[in-house]
Design a protein around this motif. Structure first.
Motif, PDB file in Angstrom:
ATOM      1  N   THR A  26       0.844  -1.207   0.000  1.00 42.53           N
ATOM      2  CA  THR A  26       0.000   0.000   0.000  1.00 42.53           C
ATOM      3  C   THR A  26       0.872   1.247   0.000  1.00 42.53           C
ATOM      4  OG1 THR A  26      -0.190   0.009   2.428  1.00 42.53           O
ATOM      5  CG2 THR A  26      -1.900  -1.166   1.187  1.00 42.53           C
ATOM      6  N   ALA A  27       1.998   1.209   0.735  1.00 41.17           N
ATOM      7  CA  ALA A  27       2.917   2.351   0.727  1.00 41.17           C
ATOM      8  C   ALA A  27       3.493   2.557  -0.670  1.00 41.17           C
ATOM      9  CB  ALA A  27       4.031   2.134   1.743  1.00 41.17           C
ATOM     10  N   SER A  28       3.844   1.450  -1.334  1.00 43.73           N
ATOM     11  CA  SER A  28       4.371   1.548  -2.700  1.00 43.73           C
ATOM     12  C   SER A  28       3.325   2.142  -3.641  1.00 43.73           C
ATOM     13  CB  SER A  28       4.789   0.163  -3.208  1.00 43.73           C
ATOM     14  OG  SER A  28       5.844  -0.370  -2.423  1.00 43.73           O
ATOM     15  N   ALA A  29       2.055   1.748  -3.459  1.00 43.80           N
ATOM     16  CA  ALA A  29       0.979   2.274  -4.300  1.00 43.80           C
ATOM     17  C   ALA A  29       0.830   3.779  -4.101  1.00 43.80           C
ATOM     18  CB  ALA A  29      -0.341   1.563  -3.983  1.00 43.80           C
ATOM     19  N   HIS A  30       0.902   4.230  -2.831  1.00 42.82           N
ATOM     20  CA  HIS A  30       0.830   5.664  -2.554  1.00 42.82           C
ATOM     21  C   HIS A  30       1.966   6.406  -3.258  1.00 42.82           C
ATOM     22  CE1 HIS A  30      -2.487   5.557   0.152  1.00 42.82           C
ATOM     23  NE2 HIS A  30      -1.864   4.978   1.152  1.00 42.82           N
ATOM     24  N   ILE A  31       3.182   5.862  -3.155  1.00 40.77           N
ATOM     25  CA  ILE A  31       4.353   6.519  -3.739  1.00 40.77           C
ATOM     26  C   ILE A  31       4.234   6.572  -5.262  1.00 40.77           C
ATOM     27  CG2 ILE A  31       6.845   6.409  -4.067  1.00 40.77           C
ATOM     28  CD1 ILE A  31       7.002   5.039  -1.306  1.00 40.77           C
ATOM     29  N   ILE A  32       3.891   5.431  -5.866  1.00 42.78           N
ATOM     30  CA  ILE A  32       3.783   5.380  -7.325  1.00 42.78           C
ATOM     31  C   ILE A  32       2.701   6.333  -7.810  1.00 42.78           C
ATOM     32  CG2 ILE A  32       3.105   3.897  -9.266  1.00 42.78           C
ATOM     33  CD1 ILE A  32       4.507   1.579  -7.779  1.00 42.78           C
ATOM     34  N   PRO A  75       6.845  -5.407  14.655  1.00 44.44           N
ATOM     35  CA  PRO A  75       7.963  -5.524  13.717  1.00 44.44           C
ATOM     36  C   PRO A  75       7.475  -5.787  12.287  1.00 44.44           C
ATOM     37  CG  PRO A  75       7.723  -7.575  14.935  1.00 44.44           C
ATOM     38  CD  PRO A  75       6.679  -6.635  15.466  1.00 44.44           C
ATOM     39  N   PRO A  76       8.314  -5.530  11.247  1.00 43.34           N
ATOM     40  CA  PRO A  76       9.539  -4.730  11.337  1.00 43.34           C
ATOM     41  C   PRO A  76       9.203  -3.258  11.520  1.00 43.34           C
ATOM     42  CG  PRO A  76       9.045  -5.195   9.059  1.00 43.34           C
ATOM     43  CD  PRO A  76       8.002  -5.921   9.852  1.00 43.34           C
ATOM     44  N   SER A  77      10.232  -2.445  11.737  1.00 38.66           N
ATOM     45  CA  SER A  77      10.002  -1.019  11.970  1.00 38.66           C
ATOM     46  C   SER A  77       9.422  -0.356  10.732  1.00 38.66           C
ATOM     47  CB  SER A  77      11.317  -0.330  12.352  1.00 38.66           C
ATOM     48  OG  SER A  77      12.189  -0.265  11.239  1.00 38.66           O
ATOM     49  N   GLU A  78       8.680   0.733  10.963  1.00 39.36           N
ATOM     50  CA  GLU A  78       8.097   1.464   9.836  1.00 39.36           C
ATOM     51  C   GLU A  78       9.180   1.947   8.875  1.00 39.36           C
ATOM     52  OE1 GLU A  78       5.473   2.239  13.488  1.00 39.36           O
ATOM     53  OE2 GLU A  78       7.625   2.382  13.031  1.00 39.36           O
ATOM     54  N   ALA A  79      10.360   2.297   9.414  1.00 39.01           N
ATOM     55  CA  ALA A  79      11.449   2.787   8.556  1.00 39.01           C
ATOM     56  C   ALA A  79      11.900   1.709   7.580  1.00 39.01           C
ATOM     57  CB  ALA A  79      12.626   3.255   9.412  1.00 39.01           C
ATOM     58  N   LYS A  80      12.020   0.460   8.057  1.00 37.18           N
ATOM     59  CA  LYS A  80      12.443  -0.630   7.174  1.00 37.18           C
ATOM     60  C   LYS A  80      11.407  -0.882   6.084  1.00 37.18           C
ATOM     61  CE  LYS A  80      15.461  -3.252  10.294  1.00 37.18           C
ATOM     62  NZ  LYS A  80      15.694  -4.566  10.956  1.00 37.18           N
ATOM     63  N   VAL A  81      10.138  -0.870   6.468  1.00 41.76           N
ATOM     64  CA  VAL A  81       9.074  -1.086   5.485  1.00 41.76           C
ATOM     65  C   VAL A  81       9.074   0.042   4.460  1.00 41.76           C
ATOM     66  CG1 VAL A  81       6.585  -1.274   5.145  1.00 41.76           C
ATOM     67  CG2 VAL A  81       7.654  -2.380   7.118  1.00 41.76           C
ATOM     68  N   MET A  82       9.253   1.280   4.942  1.00 44.13           N
ATOM     69  CA  MET A  82       9.232   2.430   4.044  1.00 44.13           C
ATOM     70  C   MET A  82      10.416   2.407   3.094  1.00 44.13           C
ATOM     71  SD  MET A  82       7.143   4.801   3.461  1.00 44.13           S
ATOM     72  CE  MET A  82       7.052   6.196   2.360  1.00 44.13           C
ATOM     73  N   LYS A  83      11.583   2.004   3.580  1.00 45.16           N
ATOM     74  CA  LYS A  83      12.754   1.928   2.711  1.00 45.16           C
ATOM     75  C   LYS A  83      12.538   0.888   1.604  1.00 45.16           C
ATOM     76  CE  LYS A  83      16.162   3.384   6.165  1.00 45.16           C
ATOM     77  NZ  LYS A  83      17.321   2.962   6.982  1.00 45.16           N
ATOM     78  N   LYS A  84      11.905  -0.226   1.964  1.00 36.32           N
ATOM     79  CA  LYS A  84      11.627  -1.263   0.966  1.00 36.32           C
ATOM     80  C   LYS A  84      10.611  -0.748  -0.052  1.00 36.32           C
ATOM     81  CE  LYS A  84      10.305  -6.133   0.474  1.00 36.32           C
ATOM     82  NZ  LYS A  84       9.876  -7.371   1.194  1.00 36.32           N
TER      83      LYS A  84
END
Length: 473
Positions: A37-43, A269-278
């Protein structure tokens, strides 16, 4: 007891009871976002209709510099986004640190002072400009559908002129409806639809470019791009190259809403930062592939004559139905992208209003319409915002140039400067160290790009003002 205090008490009590499973560590409803979902927002935010202007950008720079600049900025955006992702939680703990819900919250936690106000002014002015730019872009695509059908019926020499104003109003009406979605976390489905649409029209633009290249019998263009002479002066070559450089750089930019996107990701887990970086890695890699393919194949198809928009500039006339599908996909995408960019602005104003007038019935009142619950203040203010952006778009149909200027001004501070400075503070990077010097060098180089791109955009605005007619459509 004030409404704000009562809400806080309810949250605390809920967190201590059986409903605690439905709340996160900050007492807010449990976040459900994932890497996808984060990737969809970014794209949705990144792959705007601007992807279709990349052929023009590469035409200004040529085969040598165009793709190289695109790859360079893909790396810069990815790197600075990873720095910003680590600023979502303060206190040095990526799992249990205090959450920063917005970009301004992150700046306030790490830098504070006047920098917070500067950040807010740049961020929200840019969001307002993007809303106007998207209104104009959507109306151009809707108008292109009508013109494509007209060209098919009456021939390519027919001017098929029409006003874009009715289409701006239609787009505004749609945004009034979608703007009533309460918050960012609830528009994930709209972002996924918009992301699919962005792939659809990008793929059509790519396919048409390939077909045209095959019909030409090979690639067009040159290593250095549009040459001086034949109607192009040295000054025009410089300014257009600067604008192209800026277009490529800003096509990737989504830092202004990165923290807001990260705040939709479910707790560790995992941290939001790790998910966001991916999610950032997936999104930037995906957009880069599409950008390279669409930009390069568009330039290969038309060479130095590449239009500023492959699907609305009518470099292609047929098949007209395929152009209709592509432009319809652009409109649907922009409906979602408008919301992705404007939801942080909506939330900021509503949070400020609730804090300023905690006992106001107008602010807190809700009206139930069947299964829907509408906030009176949200309905009023968001409708007024959409109306303002729509009228401004109609008044200044060349505002896309001004949006380019806003993008140029905001690129360095929001995408590079603040992420770098916050990272230095959070991680205690020692002044004068090698890492500090590298980060400052990156920041200085991007500042130069912003200034240069702003100069190119200002030149375009001046040209547009020479033939300006209000509400000309």
């Amino acid at each position: 007891m004030s409404t704000k205090a009562a809400a806080l008490e309810v949250s605390v009590e809920a967190g201590n009871g059986r409903d605690g499973a439905w709340l996160d560590d900050d007492g807010r409803p449990r976040r459900t976002g994932t890497v996808w979902t984060a990737s969809a927002h970014i794209i949705t935010a990144v792959i705007g209709s601007g992807v279709l202007s990349l052929a023009w950008a590469i035409a200004q720079l040529g085969w040598a510099a165009g793709p190289a600049v695109m790859l360079l900025f893909a790396f810069v955006i990815y790197y600075t986004s990873t720095l910003l992702a680590e600023c979502y939680r303060s206190g040095g703990d990526p799992v249990a640190g205090k959450r920063n819900y917005t970009y301004m919250d992150a700046v306030r936690a790490s830098l504070g002072g006047a920098k917070v106000r500067l950040c807010g002014a740049i961020q929200y002015a840019n969001l307002f400009g993007v809303a106007i730019g998207y209104t104009i872009a959507a109306s151009i695509s809707m108008l292109a559908i009508k013109r494509a059908d007209c060209f098919h019926a009456k021939g390519h020499r027919n001017p098929c002129r029409s006003s874009s104003n009715p289409y701006m109003i239609l787009f505004g009406v749609a945004e009034v409806v979608f703007s009533q979605i309460p918050d960012f976390d609830q528009i994930w489905w709209l972002s996924i639809v918009a992301a699919v649409m962005s792939f659809t029209y990008s793929a059509i633009g790519l396919a048409l470019g390939v077909m045209q290249t095959v019909a030409n019998g090979g690639f067009r263009g040159s290593l250095t791009g549009v040459a001086v002479g034949a109607g192009v002066t040295s000054a025009q070559k410089i300014f257009r190259s600067l604008q192209a450089f800026g277009n490529i750089a800003f096509a990737y930019s989504y830092a202004i809403i990165l923290i807001e996107i990260q705040d939709t990701i479910k707790a560790p887990p995992p941290s939001e930062a790790k998910v966001m970086k991916k999610a950032t890695m997936i999104s930037v890699a995906t957009t880069t592939v599409f950008y390279m393919l669409c930009g390069c194949m568009g330039y290969a198809a038309f060479g130095d004559d590449a239009p500023d928009n492959l699907l609305t500039g009518f470099g292609f006339y047929e098949p007209f139905w395929l152009l209709d599908i592509a432009n319809a996909a652009i409109v649907v995408h922009l409906v979602g992208a408008y919301q992705v960019f404007c939801q942080p602005l909506f939330a900021f104003v509503e949070k400020w209003a609730a804090a300023t007038w905690p006992d106001s019935a107008f602010i807190s009142r809700e009206v139930r319409l069947g299964p829907f619950v509408l906030s009176v203040f949200r309905l009023t203010w968001r409708t007024a915002f959409v109306a303002l952006t729509t009228v401004t778009a109609m008044l200044l149909p060349f505002f896309g140039d001004v949006v380019g200027l806003l993008g140029a001004v905001s690129f360095w501070p929001l995408t590079v400067y603040f992420p770098v400075e916050m990272y230095i503070v959070q991680h205690g990077v020692r002044r004068g160290s090698t890492r500090w010097a590298c980060l400052q060098t990156l920041s200085a180089a991007c500042l130069f790009v912003s200034v240069a791109a702003a100069a190119g955009s200002i030149a375009d605005v001046i040209d547009a003002l020479k033939v300006y007619r209000p509400f000309s459509g």
